[in-house]
Motif scaffolding. Structure first.
Motif, PDB file in Angstrom:
ATOM      1  N   LEU A   1       1.861  -1.340   2.479  1.00 12.19           N
ATOM      2  CA  LEU A   1       3.114  -0.678   2.834  1.00 12.19           C
ATOM      3  C   LEU A   1       3.438   0.511   1.929  1.00 12.19           C
ATOM      4  CD1 LEU A   1       5.259  -3.850   3.572  1.00 12.19           C
ATOM      5  CD2 LEU A   1       4.329  -2.239   5.234  1.00 12.19           C
ATOM      6  N   VAL A   2       2.968   0.478   0.681  1.00 18.16           N
ATOM      7  CA  VAL A   2       3.194   1.585  -0.249  1.00 18.16           C
ATOM      8  C   VAL A   2       1.892   1.901  -0.967  1.00 18.16           C
ATOM      9  CG1 VAL A   2       5.628   1.021  -0.618  1.00 18.16           C
ATOM     10  CG2 VAL A   2       3.888   0.054  -2.144  1.00 18.16           C
ATOM     11  N   VAL A   3       1.854   3.097  -1.584  1.00 18.35           N
ATOM     12  CA  VAL A   3       0.671   3.546  -2.317  1.00 18.35           C
ATOM     13  C   VAL A   3       1.104   4.006  -3.707  1.00 18.35           C
ATOM     14  CG1 VAL A   3      -1.231   5.197  -2.385  1.00 18.35           C
ATOM     15  CG2 VAL A   3      -0.433   4.293  -0.189  1.00 18.35           C
ATOM     16  N   GLY A   4       0.340   3.615  -4.723  1.00 16.15           N
ATOM     17  CA  GLY A   4       0.603   4.100  -6.074  1.00 16.15           C
ATOM     18  C   GLY A   4       1.531   3.244  -6.886  1.00 16.15           C
ATOM     19  N   ALA A   5       1.541   1.938  -6.632  1.00 17.70           N
ATOM     20  CA  ALA A   5       2.458   1.065  -7.372  1.00 17.70           C
ATOM     21  C   ALA A   5       2.151   1.053  -8.866  1.00 17.70           C
ATOM     22  CB  ALA A   5       2.394  -0.350  -6.810  1.00 17.70           C
ATOM     23  N   SER A   6       0.881   1.183  -9.230  1.00 14.39           N
ATOM     24  CA  SER A   6       0.510   1.137 -10.647  1.00 14.39           C
ATOM     25  C   SER A   6       0.759   2.474 -11.345  1.00 14.39           C
ATOM     26  CB  SER A   6      -0.968   0.753 -10.791  1.00 14.39           C
ATOM     27  OG  SER A   6      -1.795   1.659 -10.062  1.00 14.39           O
ATOM     28  N   ALA A   7       0.354   3.574 -10.695  1.00 12.51           N
ATOM     29  CA  ALA A   7       0.509   4.891 -11.320  1.00 12.51           C
ATOM     30  C   ALA A   7       1.876   5.506 -11.044  1.00 12.51           C
ATOM     31  CB  ALA A   7      -0.589   5.833 -10.819  1.00 12.51           C
ATOM     32  N   GLY A   8       2.361   5.321  -9.834  1.00  9.53           N
ATOM     33  CA  GLY A   8       3.652   5.904  -9.469  1.00  9.53           C
ATOM     34  C   GLY A   8       3.523   7.354  -9.050  1.00  9.53           C
ATOM     35  N   TYR A   9       4.512   7.834  -8.342  1.00  6.89           N
ATOM     36  CA  TYR A   9       4.561   9.221  -7.901  1.00  6.89           C
ATOM     37  C   TYR A   9       5.929   9.788  -8.265  1.00  6.89           C
ATOM     38  CZ  TYR A   9       0.352   8.760  -4.989  1.00  6.89           C
ATOM     39  OH  TYR A   9      -0.930   8.571  -4.551  1.00  6.89           O
ATOM     40  N   SER A  10       6.033  11.077  -8.160  1.00  8.14           N
ATOM     41  CA  SER A  10       7.340  11.718  -8.314  1.00  8.14           C
ATOM     42  C   SER A  10       7.415  12.878  -7.335  1.00  8.14           C
ATOM     43  CB  SER A  10       7.561  12.221  -9.751  1.00  8.14           C
ATOM     44  OG  SER A  10       6.600  13.202 -10.081  1.00  8.14           O
ATOM     45  N   ASN A  11       8.590  13.104  -6.857  1.00 10.29           N
ATOM     46  CA  ASN A  11       8.832  14.175  -5.892  1.00 10.29           C
ATOM     47  C   ASN A  11       9.669  15.248  -6.562  1.00 10.29           C
ATOM     48  OD1 ASN A  11       8.842  15.541  -3.465  1.00 10.29           O
ATOM     49  ND2 ASN A  11      10.625  14.449  -2.668  1.00 10.29           N
ATOM     50  N   THR A  12       9.211  16.490  -6.489  1.00  8.82           N
ATOM     51  CA  THR A  12       9.944  17.599  -7.101  1.00  8.82           C
ATOM     52  C   THR A  12      10.910  18.201  -6.092  1.00  8.82           C
ATOM     53  OG1 THR A  12       8.098  18.121  -8.577  1.00  8.82           O
ATOM     54  CG2 THR A  12       9.751  19.832  -8.236  1.00  8.82           C
ATOM     55  N   LEU A  13      12.168  18.269  -6.457  1.00  6.31           N
ATOM     56  CA  LEU A  13      13.194  18.850  -5.590  1.00  6.31           C
ATOM     57  C   LEU A  13      13.743  20.114  -6.233  1.00  6.31           C
ATOM     58  CD1 LEU A  13      13.544  15.469  -5.525  1.00  6.31           C
ATOM     59  CD2 LEU A  13      15.040  16.119  -3.652  1.00  6.31           C
TER      60      LEU A  13
ATOM     61  N   ALA B   1       4.236  -4.697  -6.143  1.00  4.08           N
ATOM     62  CA  ALA B   1       2.796  -4.960  -6.076  1.00  4.08           C
ATOM     63  C   ALA B   1       2.439  -5.678  -4.773  1.00  4.08           C
ATOM     64  CB  ALA B   1       2.360  -5.791  -7.283  1.00  4.08           C
ATOM     65  N   GLU B   2       3.307  -6.579  -4.324  1.00  4.17           N
ATOM     66  CA  GLU B   2       3.071  -7.283  -3.057  1.00  4.17           C
ATOM     67  C   GLU B   2       3.163  -6.315  -1.878  1.00  4.17           C
ATOM     68  OE1 GLU B   2       5.203 -10.964  -2.452  1.00  4.17           O
ATOM     69  OE2 GLU B   2       5.346 -11.301  -4.607  1.00  4.17           O
ATOM     70  N   LEU B   3       4.085  -5.376  -1.952  1.00  3.76           N
ATOM     71  CA  LEU B   3       4.202  -4.383  -0.882  1.00  3.76           C
ATOM     72  C   LEU B   3       2.946  -3.519  -0.811  1.00  3.76           C
ATOM     73  CD1 LEU B   3       7.917  -3.170  -1.284  1.00  3.76           C
ATOM     74  CD2 LEU B   3       7.007  -4.856   0.325  1.00  3.76           C
ATOM     75  N   GLU B   4       2.416  -3.177  -1.980  1.00  7.32           N
ATOM     76  CA  GLU B   4       1.183  -2.369  -1.997  1.00  7.32           C
ATOM     77  C   GLU B   4       0.009  -3.174  -1.466  1.00  7.32           C
ATOM     78  OE1 GLU B   4      -0.869   0.847  -4.887  1.00  7.32           O
ATOM     79  OE2 GLU B   4      -0.381  -1.072  -5.826  1.00  7.32           O
ATOM     80  N   GLU B   5      -0.080  -4.435  -1.855  1.00 11.49           N
ATOM     81  CA  GLU B   5      -1.159  -5.290  -1.369  1.00 11.49           C
ATOM     82  C   GLU B   5      -1.124  -5.427   0.146  1.00 11.49           C
ATOM     83  OE1 GLU B   5      -2.876  -9.856  -2.059  1.00 11.49           O
ATOM     84  OE2 GLU B   5      -1.152  -9.113  -3.194  1.00 11.49           O
ATOM     85  N   ALA B   6       0.066  -5.404   0.705  1.00 11.07           N
ATOM     86  CA  ALA B   6       0.219  -5.519   2.162  1.00 11.07           C
ATOM     87  C   ALA B   6      -0.017  -4.190   2.880  1.00 11.07           C
ATOM     88  CB  ALA B   6       1.615  -6.032   2.497  1.00 11.07           C
TER      89      ALA B   6
END
Length: 317
Positions: free
Chosen positions: A224-236, A217-222
């Protein structure tokens, strides 16, 4: 400072032996740019292309004359002030000299670090001249670098300078600004999670403890990342239910329960994060173990093949 001779070589020859030796270990393709950048930070005049030598020399003469006129007026004003309060002027001069020396010492140390990094790490394209860093970028960089007094900060800005000389445009002005304001606590958290970045993703297991949730959450506030609450997934994709790829010194082998694709959970990273990531020393085995924890349940087996050929089963039997 010497004027160029009739052949327009004076400014080139004005580079001191010490300045030339300073880049002797730098790859040939980067030496021209390194000499110009280092010369600016070190306060030395270094190589100027012959076609521009006279114009540059005239510019220097004009600036010198203007500065002399301004300095004369300053001296006159200072003399009047000194007569009224000599101790005030004396303290001001001492502070000015101490501050100037401190700023130059910082830039000297950062330049030396950059030179060492460029000499040690020589990629295949090191014989190709990549061009010079943008002058506006250098203005901003110098303003930050001259205030970096600590050893860790000097190392950080030295890495940035080396990276920008090697590949101009590697670090945006936004990244320079972010790093200039980065505190120790956030830096430690970033170093921890930067090890899990690949491309646009920071691979993070869906199930996280309270400490990880708070840190992310601190990284998102700064920013640096997006989607800390919802999250993402990458399909391989895993044709035939298998995927094998190299991660640095390691190889990862993945087998699904028959599906030709699987998901890996994580967060999207920003441009600033991707640029800063290049400053963090990678740990391939740690990345592989964390990546395994981010994979969904369709993956039934994960093998880590280490640099020495040893095989470690991270998931499955």
């Amino acid at each position: 400072m010497s004027r160029p001779d009739d052949d327009g070589k004076g400014l080139v020859e004005a580079a001191t032996e010490q300045g030339l030796a300073f880049v002797s270990g730098v790859p040939a393709g980067l030496q021209r740019s390194a000499k110009r950048v280092f010369g600016r930070l070190l306060g030395r005049w270094v190589a100027v292309p012959n076609a521009r030598a006279r114009a540059e020399a005239q510019k220097i003469d004009d600036e010198t004359a203007a500065r002399s006129l301004v300095m004369q007026k300053i001296v006159e004003a200072a003399a009047l002030k000194a007569a009224a309060d000599p101790t005030l002027v004396d303290r001001a001069l001492n502070n000015f000299l101490a501050d100037t020396l401190r700023r130059q010492e910082n830039k000297d140390a950062i330049t030396q670090t950059a030179e060492e990094l460029l000499s040690q790490n020589q990629p295949e394209q090191s014989e190709i001249d990549p061009g010079d860093p943008d002058p506006d970028w250098l203005n901003v960089f110098e303003a930050h670098a001259e205030r970096a007094s600590g050893e860790n900060l000097r190392l950080l800005w030295g890495k940035i300078l080396a990276g920008e000389i090697r590949r101009p445009g590697s670090f945006s002005l936004s990244t320079l600004r972010f790093l200039s304001e980065l505190d120790h606590s956030l830096a430690k958290k970033f170093n921890k999670y930067a090890l899990f970045i690949e491309g646009d993703m920071m691979y993070i297991p869906k199930k996280k403890d309270q400490t990880s949730i708070r840190e992310i959450a601190e990284l998102e506030e700064a920013g640096l990342v997006v989607g800390a609450s919802a999250g993402y997934s990458n399909t391989l994709q895993s044709p035939g239910g298998e995927l094998k790829f190299r991660r640095g010194s390691c190889i990862v082998f993945i087998k699904t329960s028959g599906q030709e694709s699987f998901k890996a959970s994580g967060l999207m990273v920003t441009r600033v994060t991707k640029e800063i990531k290049s400053l963090v020393t990678s740990d391939d085995e740690m990345w592989c173990r964390n990546f395994e924890a981010a994979l969904d349940a369709t993956v039934v087996r994960v093998e880590l093949i280490k640099a020495n050929g040893a095989v470690e089963v991270l998931r499955g039997k």
